[in-house]
Enzyme design. Structure first.
Site, PDB file in Angstrom:
ATOM      1  N   CYS A   2       0.877  -1.170   0.000  1.00 59.16           N
ATOM      2  CA  CYS A   2       0.000   0.000   0.000  1.00 59.16           C
ATOM      3  C   CYS A   2       0.910   1.213   0.000  1.00 59.16           C
ATOM      4  O   CYS A   2       1.582   1.502   0.991  1.00 59.16           O
ATOM      5  CB  CYS A   2      -0.904   0.010   1.242  1.00 59.16           C
ATOM      6  SG  CYS A   2      -1.877   1.536   1.390  1.00 59.16           S
ATOM      7  N   GLU A 113      -4.133   1.132  -6.103  1.00 55.74           N
ATOM      8  CA  GLU A 113      -3.202   0.122  -6.589  1.00 55.74           C
ATOM      9  C   GLU A 113      -3.147   0.212  -8.106  1.00 55.74           C
ATOM     10  O   GLU A 113      -4.079   0.726  -8.735  1.00 55.74           O
ATOM     11  CB  GLU A 113      -3.615  -1.290  -6.160  1.00 55.74           C
ATOM     12  CG  GLU A 113      -3.271  -1.643  -4.725  1.00 55.74           C
ATOM     13  CD  GLU A 113      -1.764  -1.654  -4.425  1.00 55.74           C
ATOM     14  OE1 GLU A 113      -0.957  -1.428  -5.371  1.00 55.74           O
ATOM     15  OE2 GLU A 113      -1.405  -1.868  -3.266  1.00 55.74           O
TER      16      GLU A 113
END
Length: 250
Positions: A2, A113
């Site tokens: 992340c 993402e």
């Protein structure tokens, strides 16, 4: 991993949402950030026992993203410790002390993402996706925090202590795994108190609270590549791409 997320809720909303008892920094408020990147200041929810108190108090603090272990010689290591794998928290020297004593929640609206776009001409291109709770609620990412003492500063210097954090990650569930194989670990509301409890120092018990999100709990959609540049910010970064543009990617 992340490496980018959005956190646009106002401080008073987070204080209410997380049932915070103490605003640890009442004179400091972060603005809405739709492109939170490593080394930025972020909000963290944590519980600490104040001096001469008998119980832990839930606090909201501003911390720097990128964990600096207590033993670090300088804070530059933080840029390499933005994520901590859930599978090895109790083993890694950088994280094991914080995992046992300093766990936190990192509020987010969602995270980004990037997925490689197929096709010979586009094989080097990656499409960003915004992944967020399907119900529109807050995403409480599991995190760790740490205090680092700067040996070059005087004891009365307000910058003597640096407070930093890292985001715990886990394997992505099937639906999201097509975008990226890792995702932030969520902590559901019913486990917040136990996760934050500083008296819980048994790492095997703490590990039992790390349960990956159920399939369908999060949803994803393609967004503009403007998010690729950390200098870009604003709500347009989390707007879905028009359907015709997303279709043209594949």
């Amino acid at each position: 991993m992340c490496g980018r997320y959005a956190s646009a809720r106002k401080k008073h909303e987070l204080l209410e949402e997380f049932e915070v008892e103490q605003d640890a920094e009442p004179d400091k408020e972060l603005g809405a950030d739709y492109n939170v990147a490593p080394t930025k200041n972020v909000y963290a929810v944590l519980s600490r026992v104040p001096k001469e108190a008998e119980r832990a108090v839930r606090q909201l603090r501003v911390v720097k993203w990128g964990l600096v272990p207590v033993w670090a010689k300088d804070p530059s290591i933080g840029s390499r410790l933005i994520n901590a794998r859930a599978e090895t928290l109790a083993e890694k020297p950088s994280f094991r002390q914080a995992f046992a004593k300093r766990r936190c929640l990192l509020p987010a609206d969602g995270y980004f993402e990037w997925m490689p776009v197929e096709g010979e001409k586009k094989k080097k291109k990656k499409q960003p996706y915004f992944i967020h709770p399907a119900d529109g609620g807050v995403l409480a990412m599991a995190g760790l925090y740490e205090f680092w003492k700067d040996p070059s500063r005087e004891d009365d210097d307000p910058l003597k202590w640096l407070v930093t954090c890292t985001v715990i990650t886990t394997d992505a569930e099937d639906q999201l795994g097509r975008i990226h194989d890792r995702m932030p670990m969520m902590i559901e509301r019913e486990r917040w108190s136990e996760w934050l409890d500083p008296k819980l120092t048994d790492t095997s018990q703490a590990a039992g609270l790390l349960v990956p999100a159920e399939t369908g709990r999060l949803t994803a959609y393609a967004v503009s590549t403007d998010v690729n540049n950390v200098r870009n910010n604003g709500p347009d970064l989390i707007k879905p791409l028009p359907e015709e543009e997303e279709t043209a990617l594949f």
